[in-house]
Every structure is written in structure tokens, then in C-alpha cells.
Design a protein around this motif. Structure first.
Motif, PDB file in Angstrom:
ATOM      1  N   GLU A  38      27.553  31.515  23.970  1.00 18.85           N
ATOM      2  CA  GLU A  38      27.397  32.732  23.183  1.00 18.85           C
ATOM      3  C   GLU A  38      27.208  33.976  24.043  1.00 18.85           C
ATOM      4  N   LYS A  39      26.714  33.797  25.279  1.00 21.17           N
ATOM      5  CA  LYS A  39      26.457  34.955  26.140  1.00 21.17           C
ATOM      6  C   LYS A  39      27.458  35.049  27.297  1.00 21.17           C
ATOM      7  N   VAL A  40      28.595  34.327  27.171  1.00 17.33           N
ATOM      8  CA  VAL A  40      29.632  34.424  28.196  1.00 17.33           C
ATOM      9  C   VAL A  40      30.470  35.668  27.917  1.00 17.33           C
ATOM     10  N   ASN A  41      30.564  36.547  28.906  1.00 17.96           N
ATOM     11  CA  ASN A  41      31.370  37.756  28.796  1.00 17.96           C
ATOM     12  C   ASN A  41      32.843  37.364  28.974  1.00 17.96           C
ATOM     13  N   PRO A  42      33.699  37.518  27.968  1.00 20.00           N
ATOM     14  CA  PRO A  42      35.089  37.075  28.095  1.00 20.00           C
ATOM     15  C   PRO A  42      35.880  37.860  29.132  1.00 20.00           C
ATOM     16  N   VAL A  43      35.452  39.068  29.460  1.00 24.22           N
ATOM     17  CA  VAL A  43      36.167  39.867  30.455  1.00 24.22           C
ATOM     18  C   VAL A  43      35.911  39.335  31.855  1.00 24.22           C
ATOM     19  N   ARG A 102      39.376  25.732  41.444  1.00 24.49           N
ATOM     20  CA  ARG A 102      39.394  26.744  40.382  1.00 24.49           C
ATOM     21  C   ARG A 102      38.934  28.094  40.915  1.00 24.49           C
ATOM     22  N   ASN A 103      37.849  28.110  41.689  1.00 23.55           N
ATOM     23  CA  ASN A 103      37.333  29.363  42.233  1.00 23.55           C
ATOM     24  C   ASN A 103      38.346  30.036  43.148  1.00 23.55           C
ATOM     25  N   ARG A 104      38.940  29.259  44.043  1.00 27.60           N
ATOM     26  CA  ARG A 104      39.880  29.835  45.009  1.00 27.60           C
ATOM     27  C   ARG A 104      41.135  30.357  44.308  1.00 27.60           C
ATOM     28  N   LEU A 105      41.597  29.631  43.296  1.00 26.41           N
ATOM     29  CA  LEU A 105      42.787  30.069  42.573  1.00 26.41           C
ATOM     30  C   LEU A 105      42.499  31.321  41.745  1.00 26.41           C
ATOM     31  N   CYS A 106      41.340  31.364  41.098  1.00 25.45           N
ATOM     32  CA  CYS A 106      40.976  32.544  40.313  1.00 25.45           C
ATOM     33  C   CYS A 106      40.873  33.787  41.198  1.00 25.45           C
ATOM     34  N   LYS A 107      40.424  33.591  42.414  1.00 24.72           N
ATOM     35  CA  LYS A 107      40.323  34.726  43.338  1.00 24.72           C
ATOM     36  C   LYS A 107      41.698  35.313  43.639  1.00 24.72           C
ATOM     37  N   LEU A 108      42.734  34.451  43.633  1.00 25.63           N
ATOM     38  CA  LEU A 108      44.085  34.910  43.939  1.00 25.63           C
ATOM     39  C   LEU A 108      44.765  35.573  42.747  1.00 25.63           C
ATOM     40  N   LEU A 109      44.151  35.514  41.576  1.00 20.14           N
ATOM     41  CA  LEU A 109      44.746  36.150  40.393  1.00 20.14           C
ATOM     42  C   LEU A 109      44.801  37.671  40.525  1.00 20.14           C
ATOM     43  N   THR A 110      44.011  38.220  41.437  1.00 20.71           N
ATOM     44  CA  THR A 110      44.061  39.661  41.712  1.00 20.71           C
ATOM     45  C   THR A 110      44.565  39.933  43.123  1.00 20.71           C
ATOM     46  N   SER A 111      45.342  38.988  43.676  1.00 21.86           N
ATOM     47  CA  SER A 111      45.894  39.145  45.027  1.00 21.86           C
ATOM     48  C   SER A 111      46.930  40.262  45.050  1.00 21.86           C
ATOM     49  N   PRO A 112      46.994  41.044  46.139  1.00 26.45           N
ATOM     50  CA  PRO A 112      48.032  42.080  46.254  1.00 26.45           C
ATOM     51  C   PRO A 112      49.420  41.490  46.487  1.00 26.45           C
ATOM     52  N   VAL A 113      49.493  40.209  46.846  1.00 24.74           N
ATOM     53  CA  VAL A 113      50.785  39.541  47.043  1.00 24.74           C
ATOM     54  C   VAL A 113      51.294  39.080  45.682  1.00 24.74           C
ATOM     55  N   THR A 114      52.246  39.789  45.138  1.00 23.34           N
ATOM     56  CA  THR A 114      52.692  39.575  43.762  1.00 23.34           C
ATOM     57  C   THR A 114      53.176  38.150  43.527  1.00 23.34           C
ATOM     58  N   GLU A 115      53.952  37.616  44.460  1.00 23.97           N
ATOM     59  CA  GLU A 115      54.519  36.277  44.264  1.00 23.97           C
ATOM     60  C   GLU A 115      53.421  35.222  44.163  1.00 23.97           C
ATOM     61  N   VAL A 116      52.426  35.319  45.037  1.00 22.57           N
ATOM     62  CA  VAL A 116      51.309  34.372  45.008  1.00 22.57           C
ATOM     63  C   VAL A 116      50.512  34.532  43.719  1.00 22.57           C
ATOM     64  N   LYS A 117      50.211  35.771  43.355  1.00 24.72           N
ATOM     65  CA  LYS A 117      49.439  36.038  42.146  1.00 24.72           C
ATOM     66  C   LYS A 117      50.129  35.467  40.910  1.00 24.72           C
ATOM     67  N   VAL A 131      41.571  32.459  29.176  1.00 25.91           N
ATOM     68  CA  VAL A 131      40.488  33.449  29.299  1.00 25.91           C
ATOM     69  C   VAL A 131      39.160  32.762  29.577  1.00 25.91           C
ATOM     70  N   LYS A 132      38.944  31.616  28.953  1.00 28.03           N
ATOM     71  CA  LYS A 132      37.701  30.880  29.133  1.00 28.03           C
ATOM     72  C   LYS A 132      37.500  30.478  30.596  1.00 28.03           C
ATOM     73  N   TYR A 133      38.563  30.012  31.246  1.00 35.44           N
ATOM     74  CA  TYR A 133      38.426  29.488  32.614  1.00 35.44           C
ATOM     75  C   TYR A 133      38.585  30.552  33.698  1.00 35.44           C
ATOM     76  N   THR A 134      39.238  31.670  33.401  1.00 40.36           N
ATOM     77  CA  THR A 134      39.500  32.657  34.441  1.00 40.36           C
ATOM     78  C   THR A 134      38.877  34.018  34.166  1.00 40.36           C
ATOM     79  N   GLY A 135      38.549  34.304  32.926  1.00 43.96           N
ATOM     80  CA  GLY A 135      38.089  35.646  32.566  1.00 43.96           C
ATOM     81  C   GLY A 135      39.277  36.534  32.216  1.00 43.96           C
TER      82      GLY A 135
END
Length: 471
Positions: free
Chosen positions: A374-379, A294-309, A328-332
Motif C-alpha cells: 500500500e505504501k509502494v510509490n509506483p514511480v 534485477r537491480n543491475r538491469l533496472c539500473k540500465l533502464l536509464t542508460s545513455p546507450v540507447t541500444e542497451v537500454k 511497473v511493479k518490478y522496475t518503477g
């Protein structure tokens, strides 16, 4: 070397003509002839055309029938497959593919060689040698050529039976042992590439009914899911983890996981359990911090490689049953805003029902997560302590002054072309505004680079004051 006579001599030396097959040749002569043909076919279009029409293809397919002969050396088999790969891959030989697949029944013979190789190692209880892996890899590359962008000849039972058998063999290749770890991942790579071409209806063949003999100790206790053996899916997830660690060639395995999860409910639920398990104390960290899948995949959500992202975003979205709130809960929200902008889902209360999913939620919160929720920032997607209000103690005049300064700064950045203020339209997608004052009409904004406006990209430094600039 490109005259028809010279090419014919090389084909005879490699025993790829009907006449040459009747005579005995030295093994070394055959292999050297094959090597020369491989080089000429690779470098010359005239050699490609001649060899594809002069019986070279038929000679290779005919010799496939003898690959069970222990007298036939590995080098002969390997360079046969190299020649056939080139003659089915190069643009000038595009008409060779249907001929090999249907007229010469090469599809069946190639599968039989794979099956024969696997059964031989299984009977001897030994792993595939490096040579055997190399041969299997060449065959998988040819099968890829025979199935890529090639429509099914007819919707008959024979064609379906071929795909069912092929996927069953691919499952065995994913699970087989190899002499070296490097070759293991090479074999998985070619297997995944071929899986992409397989009609998704046959992904079910990757799963088999679970038998007692399948559980071979504590390390394999988690292969069972919904009464099925999920070893092949575990092997795919292991390969995904390997590619994520190596940070290379991610597109094929991501594409494979997207298609498998989208079209097979059992695979999706199993991947969800492995990739997005119920959140616990890890919610105190950013979704992209850590070494889990999950961590590694979430990191790629902002990858500059469009196809991978995009592939990562769709994979996670499918595992969330295309539910925006769960995504949103799992990735922000900051990480997945690009996908939400593409799909017109920036308005979180919008429904998205493209896929067909079961009604059960599969998303009961753990006690640890419920305490922190209750204190999880959704962003940002993580738990954050309460922070002092930066406007506390300010007079109304001071607040108005700060608001004016913010507006001026945004207008300046807009005029310089650094940012493009947007607001969310009725279709749920960001729409550019001509002037920052237009934002006052809707009371909300989203600032993004001029192009492409796919959604907001945030820094890893999270400041709560930055997350409220749309209020």
C-alpha cells in the motif's frame, strides 16, 4: 608480394593447393606460409580475391577432414581457421560464404571439429586447454559468418538437422570446463554471438530432458525446471551477470536472452524465476539499488546507450509477459517510462497483447510484499513512509499563488528550450504542447528534454513532492 606467382608460392608452402598436399613439407614452413597469407589477405583486396578463387578455400576445407590426426599441429589448424575466417568475413569475399556452407559442406566439417574437440576432452575427463578454446573460438567466428544474413537455402530436413546439431554443440560449449576462467568467458562470448544467428525455433535444443545423473550435488539442485535440464540457460544468465559486472559488450547477450525468452515459454519462465523472483523486503530499496540481476538491469533502464537500454527494457517486459502493471511493479514507472512511451502504453490501463502468453499469472505476492504494497510509490518502485503534505495549513490563496509560480517556471524553462512539456495522447504516447496553458485542458503533463522525448528520466534522489507535479 601481391603477384599471383608469389601468392601461389605461399599457398603451396602452406600446403593449401592440391599439388602441394601430395608432398611432405616442414611444419615450420607451413605455419610461416599461413601467417604470410593471413597478413596479405587481411591487408590486400587483390590477395582476398585471388585466394578466394584459386583453391585456397578448398584447401582449408579439405584439410578440415584431417583435424582428428594427432600429428597435425595446433598452429596449422589455428591459422587455417584464421584464413577461412578472413575469406568469409571480408566484403570482397561475400560470395565465399554460400560456397563454403553449401558446395564444400564446410558447415558440417566445422561442426565435426567442434564435436571432436569436445568429445576428446570428455573422454579424458579434462578441461579444454587454452589452445583448444582458441581453435573453437575461431571456428565459431567462421560459423557466425556462414549464418549471418544468409537465408536458408530451403526448408528441408537436412538444413533443420544441421541447426539442431549446431545448437546441441553450442549447449555443450556453454557447459564445458576450460583451463582458465578468462578463456571460459571468451568461449561463451563467441557462442552467444552465434546463437543470435540461429533460427529461434531451435532454441529448444538448449534444453534437455533431466536425468538423475544431471544433478551432481547441492550446487546444481536448481538446474531442473518443468522436467528439463536448464544448465545452459543458467550458463547464459551467469554470462549476463559477468558482463553486467564488467560493464562491457552487453548487446549480444541481451539480444540472445530477449530472443530466447520471447520464443520459448520454458526459458522465459525460468529466466523470470531467476531475474524477477517474487518481491519481499527488498521493495524498501529502489529497484536499481543492489547487486542482483534485477537491480543491475533496472539500473540500465536509464542508460545513455540507447541500444542497451532498449534491449534491457524489452527483456524485462517479456519476463513480465508484456504486462504494464507488472513491469511497473518490478522496475518503477520512472525507469520503464521510456519503453512505455515507445509502445504507446503511458496510460497504465491500456492493454498490450503483442506476445502470446499462458493465462496463469505467475505473480502471487509474498506476505512481506503484501504488507508493504500500500505504501509502494509506483514511480520509484519502492516502499516509502508517509510524508507530511507540503500544502497542509496553506490557504486557498497561497495554494493558487504556488500553482501560478510553478506554471511560470515551467513556461520559462519551456521558452529556454530546457524542457518540452508533453501530455499523453489518445495513442498512449507523449505529445508536445505549444504552451504550458494547454496542459490545463487535460490536467496532466510530462516534462522531458527537447530531444529525444522518449519519456521522463528521474534522479535517484526521490522527493515525493516531485512525483505529484502531474496532478
Amino acid at each position: 608480394m601481391l603477384s599471383e606467382n608469389d601468392l601461389q608460392i605461399l599457398m603451396s608452402g602452406a600446403k593449401l593447393t592440391l599439388e602441394a598436399m601430395l608432398y611432405s613439407f616442414q611444419h615450420r614452413v607451413m605455419v610461416e606460409g599461413q601467417k604470410c597469407l593471413s597478413n596479405l589477405i587481411f591487408n590486400s583486396t587483390s590477395a582476398q580475391v585471388f585466394c578466394s578463387k584459386s583453391g585456397c578455400v578448398e584447401g582449408v576445407v579439405q584439410r578440415l577432414k584431417t583435424y582428428g590426426d594427432p600429428e597435425l599441429k595446433f598452429e596449422v589448424k589455428f591459422f587455417d581457421m584464421r584464413i577461412l575466417f578472413l575469406l568469409t568475413a571480408l566484403p570482397t569475399c561475400v560470395h565465399t560464404r554460400p560456397r563454403v556452407r553449401y558446395e564444400l559442406h564446410g558447415f558440417t566439417y566445422l561442426m565435426e571439429v567442434l564435436d571432436l574437440t569436445l568429445r576428446g576432452c570428455e573422454e579424458l575427463s579434462k578441461p579444454l586447454s587454452d589452445h583448444e578454446v582458441d581453435l573453437c573460438s575461431e571456428i565459431l567466428k567462421i560459423l557466425f559468418n556462414l549464418t549471418v544474413a544468409l537465408e536458408k537455402k530451403s526448408a528441408d530436413e537436412e538444413e533443420d538437422a544441421h541447426f539442431m546439431r549446431l545448437v546441441s554443440i553450442l549447449r555443450d560449449l556453454l557447459l564445458c570446463r576450460t583451463a582458465t576462467k578468462e578463456k571460459k568467458y571468451d568461449l561463451k562470448s563467441h557462442t552467444v554471438n552465434l546463437l543470435i544467428n540461429i533460427p529461434t525455433d531451435f532454441y529448444e535444443e538448449l534444453l534437455t530432458p533431466l536425468n538423475e545423473s544431471d544433478v551432481r550435488g547441492v550446487e546444481n539442485k536448481d538446474i531442473e525446471f518443468d522436467g528439463k535440464n536448464m544448465e545452459a540457460i543458467l550458463a547464459l544468465l551467469d554470462f549476463l551477470q559477468h558482463r553486467l559486472e564488467a560493464k562491457e559488450k552487453l548487446t549480444p547477450i541481451l539480444h540472445c536472452m530477449v530472443e530466447a525468452s520471447r520464443h520459448n515459454r520454458a526459458i522465459r519462465k525460468f529466466c523470470r524465476m531467476k531475474v524477477l523472483p517474487p518481491l519481499r523486503g527488498e521493495v524498501r530499496r529502489l529497484p536499481e539499488e543492489g547487486n542482483t540481476l534485477r537491480n543491475r538491469l533496472c539500473k540500465l533502464l536509464t542508460s545513455p546507450v540507447t541500444e542497451v537500454k532498449d534491449l534491457v527494457a524489452h527483456f524485462l517486459f517479456i519476463l513480465c509477459k508484456e504486462n504494464v502493471e507488472r513491469m511497473v511493479k518490478y522496475t518503477g514507472y520512472g525507469n520503464c517510462s521510456g519503453l512505455l512511451a515507445q509502445l504507446g502504453l503511458l496510460k497504465l490501463n491500456e492493454a498490450y497483447t503483442k506476445g502470446e502468453y499462458s493465462s496463469d499469472s505467475e505473480d502471487s505476492d509474498t506476505e512481506e510484499y503484501a504488507e508493504l504494497k500500500e505504501k509502494v510509490n509506483p514511480v520509484t518502485g519502492r516502499w516509502e513512509e508517509d510524508k507530511p503534505n507540503p500544502m497542509e495549513g496553506m490557504s486557498e490563496e497561497q495554494k493558487e499563488y504556488e500553482a501560478e509560480q510553478l506554471l511560470k517556471t515551467m513556461d520559462k524553462l519551456h521558452r529556454q528550450g530546457i524542457i518540452q512539456p508533453c501530455r499523453v495522447g489518445e495513442d498512449g504516447k507523449p505529445q508536445p504542447v505549444g504552451h504550458v496553458l494547454e496542459l490545463l485542458e487535460s490536467g496532466g503533463a510530462s516534462a522531458a528534454p527537447p530531444a529525444p522525448t522518449m519519456g521522463a528520466t528521474r534522479s535517484h534522489e526521490t522527493d515525493s513532492s516531485r512525483t505529484h507535479d502531474t496532478d
